[in-house]
Design a protein around this motif. Structure first.
Motif, PDB file in Angstrom:
ATOM      1  N   LEU A  97       1.187  14.715   9.929  1.00  0.00           N
ATOM      2  CA  LEU A  97       1.918  15.157  11.112  1.00  0.00           C
ATOM      3  C   LEU A  97       1.274  14.680  12.408  1.00  0.00           C
ATOM      4  CD1 LEU A  97       2.868  18.835  10.141  1.00  0.00           C
ATOM      5  CD2 LEU A  97       4.348  16.811  10.166  1.00  0.00           C
ATOM      6  N   ASP A  98      -0.040  14.425  12.384  1.00  0.00           N
ATOM      7  CA  ASP A  98      -0.707  13.984  13.611  1.00  0.00           C
ATOM      8  C   ASP A  98      -0.569  12.484  13.849  1.00  0.00           C
ATOM      9  OD1 ASP A  98      -2.396  12.887  11.748  1.00  0.00           O
ATOM     10  OD2 ASP A  98      -4.148  14.088  12.272  1.00  0.00           O
ATOM     11  N   GLY A  99       0.213  11.817  12.992  1.00  0.00           N
ATOM     12  CA  GLY A  99       0.448  10.391  13.174  1.00  0.00           C
ATOM     13  C   GLY A  99      -0.426   9.492  12.326  1.00  0.00           C
ATOM     14  N   ARG A 100      -1.482  10.045  11.745  1.00  0.00           N
ATOM     15  CA  ARG A 100      -2.336   9.231  10.886  1.00  0.00           C
ATOM     16  C   ARG A 100      -1.665   8.990   9.543  1.00  0.00           C
ATOM     17  NH1 ARG A 100      -7.694  12.146   9.971  1.00  0.00           N
ATOM     18  NH2 ARG A 100      -6.292  13.949   9.938  1.00  0.00           N
ATOM     19  N   THR A 101      -2.085   7.918   8.875  1.00  0.00           N
ATOM     20  CA  THR A 101      -1.647   7.652   7.504  1.00  0.00           C
ATOM     21  C   THR A 101      -2.883   7.430   6.642  1.00  0.00           C
ATOM     22  OG1 THR A 101      -1.427   5.283   7.996  1.00  0.00           O
ATOM     23  CG2 THR A 101       0.570   6.637   8.143  1.00  0.00           C
ATOM     24  N   ILE A 102      -2.839   7.937   5.413  1.00  0.00           N
ATOM     25  CA  ILE A 102      -3.975   7.830   4.499  1.00  0.00           C
ATOM     26  C   ILE A 102      -3.547   7.024   3.283  1.00  0.00           C
ATOM     27  CG2 ILE A 102      -5.716   9.062   3.174  1.00  0.00           C
ATOM     28  CD1 ILE A 102      -5.879   9.565   6.167  1.00  0.00           C
ATOM     29  N   GLU A 103      -4.304   5.988   2.973  1.00  0.00           N
ATOM     30  CA  GLU A 103      -4.021   5.134   1.815  1.00  0.00           C
ATOM     31  C   GLU A 103      -4.341   5.861   0.524  1.00  0.00           C
ATOM     32  OE1 GLU A 103      -5.832   2.536  -1.349  1.00  0.00           O
ATOM     33  OE2 GLU A 103      -6.886   3.796   0.106  1.00  0.00           O
ATOM     34  N   THR A 104      -3.432   5.764  -0.444  1.00  0.00           N
ATOM     35  CA  THR A 104      -3.680   6.362  -1.759  1.00  0.00           C
ATOM     36  C   THR A 104      -3.690   5.336  -2.886  1.00  0.00           C
ATOM     37  OG1 THR A 104      -1.322   6.841  -2.067  1.00  0.00           O
ATOM     38  CG2 THR A 104      -2.684   8.581  -1.097  1.00  0.00           C
ATOM     39  N   ALA A 105      -3.111   4.160  -2.670  1.00  0.00           N
ATOM     40  CA  ALA A 105      -3.132   3.127  -3.711  1.00  0.00           C
ATOM     41  C   ALA A 105      -2.781   1.785  -3.096  1.00  0.00           C
ATOM     42  CB  ALA A 105      -2.163   3.450  -4.846  1.00  0.00           C
ATOM     43  N   THR A 106      -3.379   0.730  -3.635  1.00  0.00           N
ATOM     44  CA  THR A 106      -3.085  -0.632  -3.228  1.00  0.00           C
ATOM     45  C   THR A 106      -2.503  -1.372  -4.424  1.00  0.00           C
ATOM     46  OG1 THR A 106      -4.883  -0.638  -1.604  1.00  0.00           O
ATOM     47  CG2 THR A 106      -4.068  -2.778  -2.331  1.00  0.00           C
ATOM     48  N   VAL A 107      -1.377  -2.027  -4.208  1.00  0.00           N
ATOM     49  CA  VAL A 107      -0.654  -2.687  -5.310  1.00  0.00           C
ATOM     50  C   VAL A 107      -0.437  -4.151  -4.952  1.00  0.00           C
ATOM     51  CG1 VAL A 107       1.427  -2.717  -6.721  1.00  0.00           C
ATOM     52  CG2 VAL A 107       0.507  -0.530  -5.908  1.00  0.00           C
ATOM     53  N   ALA A 137      -8.487   0.405   9.631  1.00  0.00           N
ATOM     54  CA  ALA A 137      -8.615   1.744  10.213  1.00  0.00           C
ATOM     55  C   ALA A 137      -7.409   2.609   9.848  1.00  0.00           C
ATOM     56  CB  ALA A 137      -8.771   1.646  11.729  1.00  0.00           C
ATOM     57  N   ASP A 138      -6.207   2.024   9.887  1.00  0.00           N
ATOM     58  CA  ASP A 138      -5.001   2.760   9.512  1.00  0.00           C
ATOM     59  C   ASP A 138      -5.062   3.201   8.057  1.00  0.00           C
ATOM     60  OD1 ASP A 138      -3.931   2.530  12.027  1.00  0.00           O
ATOM     61  OD2 ASP A 138      -2.662   0.813  11.554  1.00  0.00           O
ATOM     62  N   MET A 139      -5.536   2.318   7.176  1.00  0.00           N
ATOM     63  CA  MET A 139      -5.621   2.650   5.753  1.00  0.00           C
ATOM     64  C   MET A 139      -6.567   3.821   5.507  1.00  0.00           C
ATOM     65  SD  MET A 139      -3.562   0.630   4.247  1.00  0.00           S
ATOM     66  CE  MET A 139      -2.633   0.858   5.767  1.00  0.00           C
ATOM     67  N   LEU A 140      -7.651   3.836   6.259  1.00  0.00           N
ATOM     68  CA  LEU A 140      -8.689   4.836   6.035  1.00  0.00           C
ATOM     69  C   LEU A 140      -8.497   6.095   6.876  1.00  0.00           C
ATOM     70  CD1 LEU A 140     -11.728   2.403   5.888  1.00  0.00           C
ATOM     71  CD2 LEU A 140     -10.563   3.484   3.965  1.00  0.00           C
ATOM     72  N   GLY A 141      -7.520   6.059   7.798  1.00  0.00           N
ATOM     73  CA  GLY A 141      -7.221   7.242   8.590  1.00  0.00           C
ATOM     74  C   GLY A 141      -8.269   7.565   9.635  1.00  0.00           C
ATOM     75  N   SER A 168     -14.891   2.209   3.064  1.00  0.00           N
ATOM     76  CA  SER A 168     -14.559   0.883   3.577  1.00  0.00           C
ATOM     77  C   SER A 168     -14.924  -0.193   2.568  1.00  0.00           C
ATOM     78  CB  SER A 168     -15.303   0.624   4.897  1.00  0.00           C
ATOM     79  OG  SER A 168     -14.912   1.543   5.889  1.00  0.00           O
ATOM     80  N   ALA A 169     -16.095  -0.077   1.969  1.00  0.00           N
ATOM     81  CA  ALA A 169     -16.520  -1.046   0.957  1.00  0.00           C
ATOM     82  C   ALA A 169     -15.568  -1.015  -0.237  1.00  0.00           C
ATOM     83  CB  ALA A 169     -17.956  -0.743   0.515  1.00  0.00           C
ATOM     84  N   ARG A 170     -15.165   0.180  -0.647  1.00  0.00           N
ATOM     85  CA  ARG A 170     -14.231   0.291  -1.779  1.00  0.00           C
ATOM     86  C   ARG A 170     -12.920  -0.413  -1.474  1.00  0.00           C
ATOM     87  NH1 ARG A 170      -9.729   3.293  -2.666  1.00  0.00           N
ATOM     88  NH2 ARG A 170     -10.061   4.499  -0.752  1.00  0.00           N
ATOM     89  N   TRP A 171     -12.379  -0.213  -0.273  1.00  0.00           N
ATOM     90  CA  TRP A 171     -11.084  -0.802   0.050  1.00  0.00           C
ATOM     91  C   TRP A 171     -11.182  -2.321   0.108  1.00  0.00           C
ATOM     92  CZ3 TRP A 171      -8.097  -3.715   3.303  1.00  0.00           C
ATOM     93  CH2 TRP A 171      -6.715  -3.481   3.242  1.00  0.00           C
ATOM     94  N   LEU A 172     -12.259  -2.863   0.668  1.00  0.00           N
ATOM     95  CA  LEU A 172     -12.427  -4.312   0.732  1.00  0.00           C
ATOM     96  C   LEU A 172     -12.549  -4.905  -0.664  1.00  0.00           C
ATOM     97  CD1 LEU A 172     -14.925  -4.524   3.734  1.00  0.00           C
ATOM     98  CD2 LEU A 172     -12.496  -5.163   3.750  1.00  0.00           C
ATOM     99  N   THR A 226       0.841  -1.197   0.000  1.00  0.00           N
ATOM    100  CA  THR A 226       0.000   0.000   0.000  1.00  0.00           C
ATOM    101  C   THR A 226       0.873   1.242   0.000  1.00  0.00           C
ATOM    102  OG1 THR A 226      -1.737  -1.142   1.240  1.00  0.00           O
ATOM    103  CG2 THR A 226      -1.825   1.242   1.218  1.00  0.00           C
ATOM    104  N   LEU A 227       0.471   2.231  -0.785  1.00  0.00           N
ATOM    105  CA  LEU A 227       1.107   3.540  -0.762  1.00  0.00           C
ATOM    106  C   LEU A 227       0.318   4.437   0.190  1.00  0.00           C
ATOM    107  CD1 LEU A 227       1.887   4.107  -4.555  1.00  0.00           C
ATOM    108  CD2 LEU A 227       3.446   3.354  -2.749  1.00  0.00           C
TER     109      LEU A 227
END
Length: 270
Positions: free
Chosen positions: A71-81, A183-187, A159-163, A65-66
């Motif tokens: 800065l607040d510690g969260r990460t947001i998914e932008t692409a799954t490979v 949860a981490d992927m979706l921030g 969530s449905a899209r990521w699954l 995953t990209l």
């Protein structure tokens, strides 16, 4: 990077759809340059600011995953490979500082080669250059669609899209993911996501168990997702000649069957 490397196995090229799409002569150009690696779940392949020195081709069952770290510690998914693609020096020419973080979500086998050597091979093989250029366009489309999705769509649709995206790459109804990972992927907070997943389960779309989520009604889950999943799939089909099974699994790419690349696809920066 903490990986175990070995010479590539004879069937390795068939376990990544980009490499499988190449003719034998083009595979032979790459074979001496790639190595088998074993990636582990949670492994960071590169971080923002680090030079991207290698291109990684995930094989069956391996998903990366990209992410954009905030800065607040969260990460947001932008692409799954997964097995349909590659990451690291694909959109750029390689050996440039990374803008985002690449993390292994589901560990397993992969092939790896020098980003510099891939650029050199692309100059000698129009077919390899065509496959990588088309995939780079699809990867960029996935990133851009994720940006729009994160900004415009509610968490249940995301969530449905990521699954669905993960199932496309694994080809299995049962996804070996934890709620914390999703949860981490979706921030979002895990407690918030738990409520969202329970809502999807109450509608009969998924079943939640320890360390796994099973999709029980894919058609209904597609209806519950936003349009982003379908748009990315359509772009993969149009640009890369992607072929999907009825259960959603991406089983092949046939770039030669896709329309001839436009001038936008031929931009050298890809």
């Amino acid at each position: 990077m903490n990986v175990r490397t070995l010479p590539p196995r004879p069937d390795a090229f068939d376990r990544n759809l980009l490499l499988r799409a190449l003719a034998p002569a083009d595979r032979q150009l790459l074979a001496p340059l790639v190595e088998d690696v074993t990636l582990t779940t949670g492994q960071v392949l590169f971080d923002p600011g680090q030079d991207v020195t290698h291109v990684t081709f995930p094989l069956d069952g391996t998903v990366t995953t990209l992410l954009v770290p905030l800065l607040d510690g969260r990460t947001i998914e932008t692409a799954t490979v997964g097995r349909e693609g590659a990451l690291g020096g694909v959109v750029s020419q390689g050996y440039l500082p990374a803008f985002n973080r690449a993390v292994v979500q589901l560990g397993g086998p992969a092939l790896r080669m020098s980003a510099k050597q891939l650029q050199e091979v692309k100059q000698t093989s129009p077919a390899i250059r065509n496959v990588i250029t088309r995939y780079a366009d699809c990867l960029l489309a996935q990133v851009l669609q994720s940006v729009a999705c994160n900004a415009a769509h509610p968490i249940d649709q995301r969530s449905a899209r990521w699954l669905l995206t993960l199932q496309d790459r694994l080809g299995d109804d049962t996804l070996p993911v934890t709620q914390e990972m999703l949860a981490d992927m979706l921030g979002v907070r895990r407690t918030y996501l738990c409520g969202v997943l329970r809502g999807l389960q109450a509608k009969g779309l998924i079943q939640i168990k320890r360390r796994q989520v099973t999709i029980t009604d894919r058609a209904a889950l597609e209806d519950a997702a936003c349009e982003c999943h379908a748009r990315v799939r359509e772009h993969f089909t149009e640009v890369l000649g992607a072929i999907y099974r009825d259960d959603g699994k991406l089983v092949a790419v046939k770039p030669d069957a896709a329309p001839a690349p436009s001038s936008a696809l031929a931009v050298k920066a890809l």
